[in-house]
Design a protein around this motif. Structure first.
Motif, short mmCIF file in Angstrom:
data_model
loop_
_atom_site.label_atom_id
_atom_site.label_comp_id
_atom_site.label_asym_id
_atom_site.label_seq_id
_atom_site.Cartn_x
_atom_site.Cartn_y
_atom_site.Cartn_z
N LEU A 12 48.33 -51.44 -44.80
CA LEU A 12 47.45 -52.51 -45.24
C LEU A 12 46.45 -52.87 -44.14
O LEU A 12 45.26 -53.04 -44.40
N PHE A 13 46.91 -52.96 -42.89
CA PHE A 13 46.03 -53.29 -41.77
C PHE A 13 44.97 -52.20 -41.58
O PHE A 13 43.78 -52.49 -41.40
N CYS A 14 45.39 -50.93 -41.64
CA CYS A 14 44.44 -49.82 -41.47
C CYS A 14 43.40 -49.81 -42.59
O CYS A 14 42.21 -49.58 -42.33
N SER A 15 43.84 -50.10 -43.80
CA SER A 15 42.91 -50.14 -44.93
C SER A 15 41.87 -51.23 -44.75
O SER A 15 40.68 -51.03 -44.98
N LEU A 16 42.32 -52.42 -44.34
CA LEU A 16 41.38 -53.53 -44.11
C LEU A 16 40.39 -53.21 -43.00
O LEU A 16 39.20 -53.52 -43.10
N MET A 17 40.85 -52.56 -41.94
CA MET A 17 39.95 -52.22 -40.83
C MET A 17 38.91 -51.17 -41.27
O MET A 17 37.76 -51.27 -40.89
N LEU A 18 39.35 -50.20 -42.06
CA LEU A 18 38.40 -49.19 -42.51
C LEU A 18 37.35 -49.78 -43.45
O LEU A 18 36.19 -49.39 -43.42
N HIS A 19 37.77 -50.73 -44.28
CA HIS A 19 36.81 -51.35 -45.19
C HIS A 19 35.87 -52.32 -44.47
O HIS A 19 34.74 -52.53 -44.89
N ALA A 20 36.33 -52.93 -43.41
CA ALA A 20 35.52 -53.90 -42.68
C ALA A 20 34.65 -53.24 -41.62
O ALA A 20 33.69 -53.85 -41.14
N ALA A 21 34.95 -52.00 -41.23
CA ALA A 21 34.23 -51.33 -40.14
C ALA A 21 32.72 -51.25 -40.37
O ALA A 21 31.96 -51.50 -39.43
N PRO A 22 32.24 -50.95 -41.57
CA PRO A 22 30.78 -50.89 -41.72
C PRO A 22 30.09 -52.24 -41.52
O PRO A 22 28.91 -52.29 -41.20
N MET A 23 30.81 -53.33 -41.71
CA MET A 23 30.19 -54.66 -41.58
C MET A 23 30.33 -55.25 -40.19
O MET A 23 29.67 -56.24 -39.88
N LEU A 24 31.16 -54.69 -39.35
CA LEU A 24 31.40 -55.26 -38.02
C LEU A 24 30.15 -55.32 -37.15
O LEU A 24 29.91 -56.35 -36.51
N PRO A 25 29.32 -54.29 -37.05
CA PRO A 25 28.15 -54.40 -36.18
C PRO A 25 27.21 -55.54 -36.58
O PRO A 25 26.66 -56.24 -35.72
N ALA A 26 27.05 -55.76 -37.86
CA ALA A 26 26.17 -56.84 -38.31
C ALA A 26 26.78 -58.20 -38.01
O ALA A 26 26.07 -59.16 -37.70
N LEU A 27 28.09 -58.31 -38.09
CA LEU A 27 28.75 -59.59 -37.82
C LEU A 27 28.81 -59.91 -36.34
O LEU A 27 28.74 -61.07 -35.94
N LEU A 28 28.94 -58.89 -35.51
CA LEU A 28 29.08 -59.10 -34.07
C LEU A 28 27.75 -59.28 -33.35
O LEU A 28 27.70 -59.90 -32.29
N SER A 29 26.67 -58.75 -33.87
CA SER A 29 25.38 -58.88 -33.19
C SER A 29 24.78 -60.25 -33.49
O SER A 29 24.85 -60.76 -34.61
N THR A 30 24.18 -60.86 -32.49
CA THR A 30 23.53 -62.16 -32.66
C THR A 30 22.05 -61.97 -32.39
O THR A 30 21.66 -61.31 -31.43
N PRO A 31 21.20 -62.55 -33.22
CA PRO A 31 19.77 -62.44 -32.96
C PRO A 31 19.40 -63.17 -31.68
O PRO A 31 19.97 -64.19 -31.34
N SER A 32 18.41 -62.64 -30.96
CA SER A 32 18.02 -63.19 -29.66
C SER A 32 17.36 -64.56 -29.79
O SER A 32 17.57 -65.42 -28.97
N SER A 33 16.54 -64.77 -30.80
CA SER A 33 15.85 -66.05 -30.91
C SER A 33 16.48 -66.96 -31.95
O SER A 33 15.96 -68.04 -32.20
N GLY A 34 17.52 -66.52 -32.57
CA GLY A 34 18.16 -67.35 -33.57
C GLY A 34 17.62 -67.13 -34.96
O GLY A 34 18.15 -67.61 -35.93
N LYS A 35 16.49 -66.40 -35.07
CA LYS A 35 15.91 -66.09 -36.36
C LYS A 35 15.89 -64.58 -36.55
O LYS A 35 15.76 -63.83 -35.60
N ASN A 36 15.98 -64.17 -37.80
CA ASN A 36 15.88 -62.75 -38.11
C ASN A 36 14.42 -62.33 -38.01
O ASN A 36 13.52 -63.09 -38.37
N PRO A 37 14.16 -61.13 -37.52
CA PRO A 37 12.77 -60.66 -37.47
C PRO A 37 12.23 -60.51 -38.88
O PRO A 37 12.98 -60.24 -39.81
N PRO A 38 10.91 -60.73 -39.05
CA PRO A 38 10.35 -60.60 -40.39
C PRO A 38 10.47 -59.16 -40.89
O PRO A 38 10.32 -58.21 -40.13
N ALA A 39 10.75 -59.04 -42.16
CA ALA A 39 10.87 -57.72 -42.78
C ALA A 39 9.47 -57.12 -42.93
O ALA A 39 8.49 -57.84 -43.12
#
Length: 178
Positions: A12-39
């Motif tokens: 169960l733990f391995c399954s949760l980690m594999l499913h969450a792995a693609p979202m981890l970089p987006a969750l762990l990175s913080t924008p430098s100015s607090g705002k997202n860059p314009p698309a």
């Protein structure tokens, strides 16, 4: 905890980690100015339309058939079917016209008779409000260009169909030998 429970928890733990792995970089990175860059601006272009069927040709006046007669004795074409008393008036007019052309020898090409060519041509017919043919094209050919052209010539020579005729219709033109 038993060995079976431990395996289940690890899976169960391995399954949760594999499913969450693609979202981890987006969750762990913080924008430098607090705002997202314009698309970047979105641009859209429409592709040019592709024609789905052959272009509709306006009919020139019918010309006389200049085809040479075949040297071999050709098989005789089947006589056209008798005009049914029932049905719309314009259908009877079309049948009578095709029978008249056949009796005059202008319907079935002589070369096609000599070569044994048979088939059915489906012709799109467009009429104006006076019942005159203003456009036609082959929707489905017979496999023989001579028969296809003969069907177009025959349909284009229609004149003054009755008022109950539709403005656009598909007409099957059959070529059959005995």
């Amino acid at each position: 905890m038993t060995r079976r429970d431990f395996r289940l928890a690890a899976a169960l733990f391995c399954s949760l980690m594999l499913h969450a792995a693609p979202m981890l970089p987006a969750l762990l990175s913080t924008p430098s100015s607090g705002k997202n860059p314009p698309a970047p601006p979105l641009t859209v272009e429409l592709a040019p339309a592709r024609p789905s069927s052959p272009a509709l040709r306006l009919d020139p006046p019918p010309k006389a058939d200049t085809a040479a007669t075949a040297k071999a004795t050709p098989p005789k074409p089947l006589p056209p079917t008798k005009v049914a008393a029932q049905g719309p008036n314009w259908v009877r007019q079309v049948r009578e016209h095709l029978q008249k052309l056949d009796q005059q020898g202008q319907f079935y090409p002589r070369e096609s008779i000599a070569l044994g060519e048979q088939g059915e041509v489906l012709v799109l017919l467009i009429l104006n409000s006076e019942g005159q043919v203003v456009g036609s094209r082959i929707e489905q050919g017979s496999g023989y260009p001579r028969l296809d052209e003969a069907a177009l010539r025959a349909v284009r020579s229609l004149r003054g169909l009755s008022e109950d005729a539709p403005r656009e219709t598909l007409i099957p033109v059959r070529f059959r030998l005995k």
